[in-house]
Design an enzyme around this catalytic site. Structure first.
Site, PDB file in Angstrom:
ATOM      1  N   VAL A  77       4.638  22.181  34.034  1.00 23.51           N
ATOM      2  CA  VAL A  77       6.236  22.284  34.800  1.00 23.51           C
ATOM      3  C   VAL A  77       6.786  21.047  34.828  1.00 23.51           C
ATOM      4  O   VAL A  77       6.057  19.962  35.302  1.00 23.51           O
ATOM      5  CB  VAL A  77       5.645  23.099  35.953  1.00 23.51           C
ATOM      6  CG1 VAL A  77       7.136  23.229  36.778  1.00 23.51           C
ATOM      7  CG2 VAL A  77       5.332  24.437  36.026  1.00 23.51           C
ATOM      8  N   SER A  83      14.005  18.599  33.183  1.00 24.08           N
ATOM      9  CA  SER A  83      13.904  20.041  32.243  1.00 24.08           C
ATOM     10  C   SER A  83      15.146  20.233  31.618  1.00 24.08           C
ATOM     11  O   SER A  83      16.079  20.453  32.195  1.00 24.08           O
ATOM     12  CB  SER A  83      13.374  21.241  33.374  1.00 24.08           C
ATOM     13  OG  SER A  83      13.398  22.259  32.461  1.00 24.08           O
ATOM     14  N   HIS A  85      15.814  23.058  30.799  1.00 25.49           N
ATOM     15  CA  HIS A  85      16.194  24.571  31.106  1.00 25.49           C
ATOM     16  C   HIS A  85      17.447  24.298  31.982  1.00 25.49           C
ATOM     17  O   HIS A  85      18.108  25.416  31.954  1.00 25.49           O
ATOM     18  CB  HIS A  85      14.997  25.276  31.703  1.00 25.49           C
ATOM     19  CG  HIS A  85      13.982  25.708  30.766  1.00 25.49           C
ATOM     20  ND1 HIS A  85      14.266  26.655  29.765  1.00 25.49           N
ATOM     21  CD2 HIS A  85      12.848  25.144  30.444  1.00 25.49           C
ATOM     22  CE1 HIS A  85      13.335  26.992  29.178  1.00 25.49           C
ATOM     23  NE2 HIS A  85      12.241  25.917  29.476  1.00 25.49           N
ATOM     24  N   ASP A  92      12.534  29.675  26.520  1.00 25.45           N
ATOM     25  CA  ASP A  92      10.878  29.715  25.875  1.00 25.45           C
ATOM     26  C   ASP A  92      10.856  31.118  25.479  1.00 25.45           C
ATOM     27  O   ASP A  92      11.329  31.994  25.784  1.00 25.45           O
ATOM     28  CB  ASP A  92      10.096  29.730  27.190  1.00 25.45           C
ATOM     29  CG  ASP A  92      10.147  28.274  27.934  1.00 25.45           C
ATOM     30  OD1 ASP A  92      10.457  27.435  27.253  1.00 25.45           O
ATOM     31  OD2 ASP A  92       9.758  28.436  29.222  1.00 25.45           O
ATOM     32  N   GLU A 139       4.650  22.156  22.960  1.00 21.12           N
ATOM     33  CA  GLU A 139       4.963  23.490  23.799  1.00 21.12           C
ATOM     34  C   GLU A 139       5.497  24.204  22.497  1.00 21.12           C
ATOM     35  O   GLU A 139       6.430  24.183  22.236  1.00 21.12           O
ATOM     36  CB  GLU A 139       6.197  23.314  24.805  1.00 21.12           C
ATOM     37  CG  GLU A 139       5.545  22.824  26.166  1.00 21.12           C
ATOM     38  CD  GLU A 139       6.596  23.017  27.184  1.00 21.12           C
ATOM     39  OE1 GLU A 139       7.555  23.805  27.050  1.00 21.12           O
ATOM     40  OE2 GLU A 139       6.383  22.264  28.290  1.00 21.12           O
ATOM     41  N   HIS A 142       8.843  26.472  23.593  1.00 20.89           N
ATOM     42  CA  HIS A 142      10.121  25.950  24.067  1.00 20.89           C
ATOM     43  C   HIS A 142      11.112  25.249  22.812  1.00 20.89           C
ATOM     44  O   HIS A 142      10.639  24.556  22.077  1.00 20.89           O
ATOM     45  CB  HIS A 142       9.728  24.655  24.656  1.00 20.89           C
ATOM     46  CG  HIS A 142      11.076  23.998  25.344  1.00 20.89           C
ATOM     47  ND1 HIS A 142      11.389  24.122  26.915  1.00 20.89           N
ATOM     48  CD2 HIS A 142      12.039  23.230  24.970  1.00 20.89           C
ATOM     49  CE1 HIS A 142      12.208  23.617  27.191  1.00 20.89           C
ATOM     50  NE2 HIS A 142      12.750  22.859  26.093  1.00 20.89           N
TER      51      HIS A 142
END
Ligand code: ZN
Length: 173
Positions: A77, A83, A85, A92, A139, A142
């Site tokens: 995280v 981030s 996002h 994701d 990741e 992502h």
């Protein structure tokens, strides 16, 4: 837009072109938001791959990210502001069965996604063996929307977004 641990978004950064993701594959009891153009291309990517893909996460506000970070149970995280996002440009993605786990890397879904996402303007944002450059662990789920032209350069030359900026974007001093 480059977002990482060094180049952060403010807590008052809100993307202004968000829309609800309208993809049949999504099974969620709440709406997920994402940038308009990103959503259009995500739909095309999902149609192309057609492999029971689903979106696990899309836009997250600074404050949601901050909450997740403070209540995190693992290192994956990101701290609020660092981030992607928060930009509405990151998603994701995984198959429903595999979810956000490292089993994804061994699956056909992963190679399909990795090798075709650039055609729709997406890049795998945190690749393996590039952790020291991106500042983030690998990741496999992502993906970041950067547009087709940039995505193709990044994919074909095996770059990260950081390297793309370094090599291709002139510094404005
Ligand atoms: Zn993510």
């Amino acid at each position: 837009m480059l977002i990482n641990k060094k180049f952060r978004l403010d807590n008052n950064y809100f993307p202004n072109e968000l829309k609800i993701i309208e993809i049949d594959h999504i099974e969620r009891n709440y709406d997920m938001l994402i940038n308009n153009e990103t959503e259009d291309n995500l739909k095309l990517l999902f149609n192309y791959i057609d492999s029971n893909l689903t979106v696990f996460s899309a836009y997250r506000s600074y404050y949601l990210q901050d909450y997740l970070y403070k209540n995190r149970t693992d290192e994956l995280v990101a701290e609020a502001g660092s981030s992607e996002h928060q930009s509405g440009l990151a998603v994701d993605i995984s198959s429903r069965a595999i979810g956000l786990t490292y089993y994804l890397e061994q699956s056909d879904v992963y190679s399909l996604l990795y090798n075709n996402c650039y055609k729709f303007g997406f890049i795998l944002r945190y690749p393996k063996n590039k952790e020291s450059i991106t500042g983030f662990p690998f990741e496999p789920w992502h993906y970041r929307y950067v547009g087709k032209d940039i995505a193709e350069i990044i994919y074909k030359q095996n770059l990260t977004l950081e390297e793309y900026f370094y090599y291709y974007v002139p510094l404005v001093l």
